[in-house]
Design a protein around this motif. Structure first.
Motif, short mmCIF file in Angstrom:
data_model
loop_
_atom_site.label_atom_id
_atom_site.label_comp_id
_atom_site.label_asym_id
_atom_site.label_seq_id
_atom_site.Cartn_x
_atom_site.Cartn_y
_atom_site.Cartn_z
N SER A 154 0.92 -1.12 -0.04
CA SER A 154 0.00 0.04 -0.13
C SER A 154 0.94 1.11 -0.09
CB SER A 154 -0.84 0.06 1.07
OG SER A 154 -1.48 1.27 1.29
N ARG A 155 0.35 2.35 -0.57
CA ARG A 155 1.20 3.59 -0.43
C ARG A 155 1.33 4.18 0.55
NH1 ARG A 155 -2.14 6.39 -5.59
NH2 ARG A 155 -1.65 5.11 -7.25
N ASP A 156 0.55 3.78 1.60
CA ASP A 156 0.45 4.42 2.89
C ASP A 156 1.16 3.74 3.72
OD1 ASP A 156 -1.30 2.61 3.43
OD2 ASP A 156 -2.61 3.92 4.20
N ASN A 157 1.93 2.62 3.66
CA ASN A 157 2.55 1.85 4.68
C ASN A 157 3.61 2.52 5.49
OD1 ASN A 157 1.04 -0.33 4.08
ND2 ASN A 157 2.86 -1.40 2.75
N ARG A 188 4.05 5.75 5.90
CA ARG A 188 3.18 6.86 6.81
C ARG A 188 2.46 6.17 7.82
NH1 ARG A 188 3.84 11.05 8.52
NH2 ARG A 188 3.98 11.77 6.44
N SER A 189 1.87 5.27 7.96
CA SER A 189 1.32 4.29 9.08
C SER A 189 2.33 4.23 9.99
CB SER A 189 0.52 3.05 8.57
OG SER A 189 -0.54 3.52 7.53
N GLU A 201 2.37 15.72 11.32
CA GLU A 201 2.74 14.62 10.79
C GLU A 201 4.35 14.72 10.70
OE1 GLU A 201 -0.71 11.89 8.64
OE2 GLU A 201 0.56 13.37 7.68
#
Length: 629
Positions: free
Chosen positions: A96-99, A101-102, A145
């Motif tokens: 996933s693109r937000d891995n 970021r998570s 963030e």
């Protein structure tokens, strides 16, 4: 940038924290399990429902994490939770693109919780602070963030904004677009003049209003040449921002122009490279990006019972009491709430108080602190927690324990008592004096409770640390058939024990509860339950007869019976050579406000027959045994 509290991951963290604080609430546990952090699906939950212990394994884990949080520190409990559920692996389980970021956001949230755990004393206060942040995220610098390893991911900026910066990979959009000045107001040009002093020809800069009627063609061309040169230098800046690779996106049909990067493409000594190449034009729309997700499986769920007795935090009695029906005007029955605590089953019966007090004006009153200590669930929880952590024989830590309870979790309760001290002693009394008197009065009250004899001259103060357990938890297995409420009511009637009529109800698997005190005396095992119910201001309001009336009105006989069945089953499994007549004692209900040190005051002891306990045990049934049969 946005707040780290503004997103699904922050809500998932909140769900996990709530489940840790409420490990016996199945709804909250299920919400946490379905989060991205823990990684379970509806299919998994459906499989758990079919197992004998259901969510029991997760309830135990969350309960253990909660104990670590209370006894040690938030960070120790949180790290244990992350390791046990393999949270870091769950976050990046799918492409996933937000891995990234998570992962970064979870580390950020963990750091913030750890930092503020020192500021907000007590798990409840820390959880409340976190929930407020999730509900109202802001743009404070410390909660924005954090940047990713790729310098905050893809950054969009103008060429002017990129000056002085460097990136591994750069994309230049509209790299060969035509140059045209927008909102031109001034025209810059030059002209030759003769210096009157030196008599030499010099170049002089001319700044004029952009008026085509007043400007010559040469002046306009000079300005355009100057602006084009500035534009070429700007694209030179753009071409030198990449340290690894640069992509220039050109407009179709303008590849031969000299605008933008095309000016520098014809400078072989400056920007020639062995890997430089032209990609073919796109003739079709690229395929959309698709993430690798699990296939959604349609579930065929079995209908749930109309009323299901889920495991509760403290007592299962409250869950049963929601089915009770009022029989008389004075019958005030326990009611069930979602967030049960140790004192939720305590009932204030006002109607029966005034009669005794009015007829006994000269009677001895209970101590001031017992009369004026606030009523209700909040006050009851305070007393339950005090007795849970109190050493009955060593008073050296009592003052500190009372002080910490009031300061960390019961500041509102302390304020209510302070107001009563001010009404008694005058508004001039200092807060420190109020606090010292409060601790002394509560300590004196505890001494009275522990020194009140009952039964055969027995007192709680005689209990050694290895002869009792506080807050004894249990899981009481039930039949998965329709709950035998009418048969249970008939059983109590047969033994002349009054409880209000039980409505029919359906139950599932087991009841969960926690007994306030289990203690051993002269070879027998007893249960005790603390009650902060206010029955009146006089000692006569807390005789055994008055307490027995209140127990009937509040259905505490049913509660005591369930607790004794739970203890009976436990001893039968764990005590070698167990005999119910020899080892099972009775139930002692301690009405704390009436325990003044006088024998049997504020105490009601009940010793049901072994036959009664065994018959009730059989009526409740055994889920696991019936399933295997």
């Amino acid at each position: 940038k946005r707040s780290v509290f503004d997103g699904l991951l922050a809500q998932d963290v909140a769900a996990v924290l709530i489940a840790i604080m409420n490990p016996y609430d199945e709804k909250k546990v299920k919400r946490a399990l379905l989060s991205r952090m823990l990684g379970y699906t509806l299919t998994n939950l459906n499989q758990f429902e079919r197992q004998t212990d259901g969510l029991g394994q997760f309830i135990s884990v969350f309960s253990e994490i909660r104990e670590i949080w209370f006894e040690r520190h938030f960070l120790a409990a949180w790290q244990y939770c992350l390791r046990y559920f393999d949270v870091w692996r769950n976050l990046v389980r799918f492409d996933s693109r937000d891995n990234e970021r998570s992962v970064v956001n979870l580390r950020h949230l963990s750091d913030l919780l750890s930092q503020h755990s020192g500021k907000y004393q007590g798990p409840k206060n820390l959880l409340n602070w976190y929930l407020k942040q999730v509900a109202s995220p802001s743009d404070r610098e410390w909660e924005l963030e954090r940047s990713l390893s790729t310098d905050a991911g893809i950054q969009l900026m103008t060429i002017h904004q990129s000056k002085g910066l460097e990136f591994k990979i750069v994309f230049l959009l509209n790299a060969n677009g035509s140059f045209r000045e927008i909102n031109k107001t001034l025209n810059f040009s030059t002209k030759e003049t003769i210096n009157e002093m030196t008599k030499q020809v010099e170049q002089q800069r001319v700044i004029a209003i952009d008026d085509k009627t007043a400007l010559s063609e040469i002046e306009v061309q000079q300005h355009q040449s100057r602006a084009q040169a500035e534009q070429n230098r700007l694209w030179y800046v753009a071409l030198t921002r990449a340290s690894h690779r640069i992509y220039t996106v050109l407009n179709k049909g303008k590849t031969e122009t000299t605008s933008g990067v095309n000016f520098w493409r014809v400078q072989p000594t400056l920007f020639s490279h062995i890997s430089a190449t032209d990609e073919p034009l796109l003739t079709s729309k690229p395929l959309p990006y698709k993430e690798d997700r699990e296939v959604v499986v349609e579930l065929l769920a079995i209908p749930q019972p109309q009323l299901k007795l889920y495991p509760r935090l403290k007592t299962s009695f409250s869950a049963l009491a929601q089915h009770l029906t009022k029989q008389q005007a004075l019958d005030v029955l326990a009611t069930y709430t979602n967030n049960e605590t140790a004192a939720d089953d305590e009932v204030l019966v006002v109607e029966s108080i005034n009669d005794i007090d009015d007829l006994s004006n000269e009677a001895e009153k209970i101590p001031w602190i017992a009369r004026n200590f606030p009523m209700g669930t909040h006050a009851g929880n305070f007393l339950h927690e005090i007795f849970e952590h109190l050493d009955f024989q060593d008073q050296s830590s009592w003052d500190l324990e009372i002080y910490r309870r009031f300061k960390n979790d019961y500041s509102t309760l302390k304020k209510q008592v302070f107001e009563k001290y001010q009404a008694l002693l005058g508004d001039g009394i200092r807060e420190q004096d109020c606090e010292e008197r409060l601790i002394a009065d509560v300590k004196s009250w505890l001494n009275d409770i522990l020194s009140t004899p009952f039964g055969n001259e027995f007192m709680l103060g005689q209990l050694e640390p290895n002869t009792y357990l506080s807050e004894f938890p249990f899981y009481l297995a039930l039949s998965d058939q329709v709950f035998a409420s009418q048969r249970i009511h008939q059983l109590f009637q047969e033994y002349d024990i009054f409880i209000p009529t039980l409505n029919s109800a359906e139950s599932a698997r087991f009841l969960n509860g926690s007994i306030d005190l289990v203690y051993q005396s002269e070879g027998k095992y007893y249960i005790a339950d603390y009650k902060s119910n206010f029955l009146g201001e006089t000692v006569q309001s807390y005789t055994q007869n008055e307490i027995a009336k209140n127990m009937s009105q509040s259905s505490y006989w049913l509660q005591a019976s369930l607790y004794l069945v739970a203890l009976h089953r436990y001893l039968k499994e764990r005590l070698h050579g167990y005999d119910i007549e020899q080892h099972l004692g009775g139930a002692t209900y301690l009405y704390l406000r009436g325990m003044t040190g006088q024998e049997n005051m504020g105490v009601c002891h009940w010793q049901p027959s072994p036959e009664f306990i065994q018959r009730l045990d059989a009526m409740l049934g055994y889920y696991a045994v019936q399933k295997l049969a």
